[in-house]
Enzyme design. Structure first.
Site, PDB file in Angstrom:
ATOM      1  N   ASP A 300      -7.915   7.089   3.240  1.00 46.35           N
ATOM      2  CA  ASP A 300      -6.754   7.712   3.856  1.00 46.35           C
ATOM      3  C   ASP A 300      -7.061   9.212   3.926  1.00 46.35           C
ATOM      4  O   ASP A 300      -7.946   9.702   3.228  1.00 46.35           O
ATOM      5  CB  ASP A 300      -5.511   7.439   3.003  1.00 46.35           C
ATOM      6  CG  ASP A 300      -4.279   8.119   3.563  1.00 46.35           C
ATOM      7  OD1 ASP A 300      -4.068   8.057   4.775  1.00 46.35           O
ATOM      8  OD2 ASP A 300      -3.540   8.737   2.775  1.00 46.35           O
ATOM      9  N   ASP A 502      -3.106   6.796  -1.040  1.00 46.48           N
ATOM     10  CA  ASP A 502      -2.173   7.403  -1.998  1.00 46.48           C
ATOM     11  C   ASP A 502      -0.708   7.181  -1.669  1.00 46.48           C
ATOM     12  O   ASP A 502       0.160   7.457  -2.493  1.00 46.48           O
ATOM     13  CB  ASP A 502      -2.417   8.922  -2.094  1.00 46.48           C
ATOM     14  CG  ASP A 502      -1.937   9.658  -0.856  1.00 46.48           C
ATOM     15  OD1 ASP A 502      -2.041   9.086   0.240  1.00 46.48           O
ATOM     16  OD2 ASP A 502      -1.469  10.800  -0.991  1.00 46.48           O
ATOM     17  N   ASP A 506       0.276   2.874   2.309  1.00 41.81           N
ATOM     18  CA  ASP A 506      -1.066   2.337   2.068  1.00 41.81           C
ATOM     19  C   ASP A 506      -1.046   1.078   1.213  1.00 41.81           C
ATOM     20  O   ASP A 506      -2.086   0.434   1.033  1.00 41.81           O
ATOM     21  CB  ASP A 506      -1.955   3.396   1.368  1.00 41.81           C
ATOM     22  CG  ASP A 506      -2.237   4.588   2.273  1.00 41.81           C
ATOM     23  OD1 ASP A 506      -2.420   4.373   3.478  1.00 41.81           O
ATOM     24  OD2 ASP A 506      -2.269   5.723   1.773  1.00 41.81           O
TER      25      ASP A 506
END
Length: 609
Positions: A300, A502, A506
């Site tokens: 990410d 995080d 996600d």
């Protein structure tokens, strides 16, 4: 008779763990490592009593029982030391929290201190932590400024400065000056307790390799018991019952698959403990095994590869204000906001001088969520309505966007400052890449791992980060469903994927990946569902973790190879009568200790090269 009397406490006390283990396995309708040992002890003791009663004068293996149990218990003692050493990370963490603290029952009216038990603290209680003391709760600093050493939790060696409104974590050490802290979480709800639970879960679970080894060991023991019957009958017919007895006992002892069963769990426990010291928590059942096979790592962007904290990179001007004046007005408008953009404006400083000296009076502040903030401001002898935010919002007050601001080449965010006289300043914002990201990615690339970037951010911003860090592939403006489909597509190609994220968005893709990792600042749902939790922001721990996984896989293979080779050699030697019971015990113990010693090499992590 002397030997008989001296061996009684050995048989009826020292051997109890083996009897209990055999009885437990019998009740569960399985055979374990304790079964052949218990049978061997009982057989030998009964045979010795028979010889004693009939005054045979030979075949009384009382001393062999004592020697056998001495080696077996010695081996188990060493095994427990090794396991405790490998798995003591959780125990060390628990001991970090003190039992008592200094509570301020009447704060802020009074700073009178009383001693209180940490377990009796409630959310909202106020405590003071003096220099040199460990912070006992998760909380928020109300007053004071100090440096806090978080190395016990994160591995970060440098103290972290803590100021009012900033968060502190239970188990960390206050090093400089007193801090007054409001309690946010206590006991089992603290971050430290969450970490301990993850460690306990990791150490309690049996990975696939350990389960297979245990299943094989159980089958091996069953085959060993079946083999013992024809061996006893054959030797009793060929020689005599006494010879058949000690050969059968030796066979039962020397072929006990202790080393085989210890090969995998000991190595995994050692690696889990070593990685915990570096701020890496392995909580997933198969994580270390799968990490050694990873082909692709998907990141990410915001908060993972970048700091997740916006900062002002440049200020562009189209009006008569200089930088100090523009920043003074912008900071006055954002003074009461906690938004990330407001934080970026308020934290921005200029080399030309402080803005606090300028007299800016704000009245009638109006905050329109998602658009910006406006207010009536008295500044530089004039009173006007000012606005700070998106171009469309500011244009309601300042009119048309000037040509100078219409085509700004910037991949990050832009907010504008204007008043009734027109647009004045554009603030160019960017999310900085973490200092350790480039080195970490280069290290992973050297090991042939493909690197991907998945982000919900704009195309230009994602492309810039991917290009700057040299990533192999990227996807911008991705929804949680897009991220999930992206990882599933890689897996359909036969790739082993690790996902690092995080945010709450996600969580689905973290669950889908073969191995999932959540960074220190992750949302709770992301941390709870992740196989790996990184407790600090230094991304260089990722190559260390991958290298440790490869070493663990290699040592497990070495241990399994040795354990299998040992049994292949030991069984024929025992069957043909070349091994006495005490030598069998020594051989079995030595085999187990060799496996343990090899696994304990994993207690220290190595830097990836």
């Amino acid at each position: 008779w002397g030997g008989f009397l001296m061996v009684l406490p050995v048989v009826f006390y020292s051997a109890l763990p083996f009897y209990r283990g055999a009885w437990r396995d019998w009740k569960n309708r399985r055979v374990g490592m304790d079964t052949p040992i218990a049978i061997a002890i009982v057989m030998t003791f009964i045979a010795g009593i028979y010889s004693l009663a009939t005054n045979a004068g030979q075949g009384m293996y009382f001393e062999s029982i004592a020697m056998l149990l001495f080696f077996l218990l010695g081996g188990r003692f060493m095994e427990q030391i090794a396991r405790r050493k490998a798995g003591d990370a959780a125990e060390r963490l628990v001991k970090l929290v003190p039992a008592f603290c200094h509570r301020l029952p009447s704060y802020p009216e009074s700073e009178a201190i009383e001693e209180a038990a940490v377990v009796r603290l409630n959310i909202g209680d106020t405590i003071v932590v003096k220099p040199g003391e460990v912070i006992p709760v998760d909380g928020t600093v109300l007053s004071g400024e100090s440096e806090v050493n978080e190395a016990m939790l994160t591995g970060e060696s440098l103290p972290i400065v803590k100021r009012p409104s900033e968060k502190v974590t239970a188990g960390t050490l206050n090093t400089s000056s007193p801090l007054i802290i409001r309690t946010d979480h206590t006991g089992g709800n603290t971050r430290l307790s969450h970490i301990v639970k993850l460690l306990d879960r990791a150490l309690a679970q049996k990975p696939r390799a350990a389960e297979l080894a245990e299943k094989y060991a159980s089958s091996f023991v069953f085959g060993e018991l079946l083999l013992a019957i024809p061996v006893f009958i054959g030797w009793a017919w060929y020689a005599d019952a006494h010879t058949a007895l000690w050969i059968t006992v030796a066979l039962l002892v020397i072929t006990c698959p202790c080393a085989l069963s210890l090969a995998t769990p000991t190595a995994l426990a050692a690696s889990t403990g070593a990685l915990a010291k570096d701020g890496i928590l392995i909580s997933g059942k198969q994580s270390l095994e799968t990490l050694a096979q990873i082909d692709d790592v998907v990141f990410d962007k915001t908060g993972t590869l970048t700091k997740g904290q916006l900062s002002v990179s440049r200020m562009l001007h189209a009006g008569r204000l200089n930088e100090i004046q523009a920043l003074a007005v912008a900071q006055a408008l954002e003074q009461q906001s906690e938004h990330p953009i407001a934080r970026a404006i308020l934290n921005h400083t200029l080399s030309d001088g402080p803005v606090s000296a300028l007299d800016v009076k704000v009245q009638q502040r109006v905050n329109r969520i998602g658009h910006g903030v406006s207010a009536q401001i008295e500044f530089d002898g004039e009173t006007q309505v000012w606005a700070l935010g998106k171009a469309a919002f500011v244009s309601e007050i300042a009119g048309h966007l000037p040509e100078a601001f219409a085509h700004i080449d910037h991949t990050g965010g832009i907010i504008f400052l204007g008043n009734q006289s027109g647009f004045q300043t554009a603030f160019l914002l960017e999310d900085q890449i973490k200092d350790s990201a480039a080195e970490m990615l280069q290290n992973l690339k050297q090991h042939g791992i493909r690197l991907h970037l998945l982000s919900g951010d704009r195309q230009a911003a994602v492309a810039q980060v991917a290009q700057e860090l040299g990533l192999d592939a990227y996807r911008a403006e991705a929804t949680p469903e897009d991220k999930l489909a992206y990882v599933e597509n890689l897996q359909k190609q036969g790739r082993k994927v690790m996902m690092i994220g995080d945010g709450i968005n996600d969580a689905p893709v973290l669950a889908q990946a073969d191995v999932s990792a959540a960074v220190a600042t992750s949302a709770d749902v992301a941390r709870d569902g992740a196989d790996v939790v990184l407790l600090n922001d230094d991304l260089n721990v990722l190559p260390v973790m991958m290298e440790q996984a490869r070493r663990t896989h290699q040592i497990i293979r070495q241990n399994l190879t040795w354990a299998s080779a040992y049994n292949l050699v030991a069984v024929p030697l025992a069957v043909f009568g070349y091994v006495t019971p005490w030598i069998a015990a020594l051989g079995m113990s030595f085999s187990s200790l060799l496996v343990l010693g090899n696994a304990l090499r994993l207690l220290k992590t190595k830097k990836a090269v």
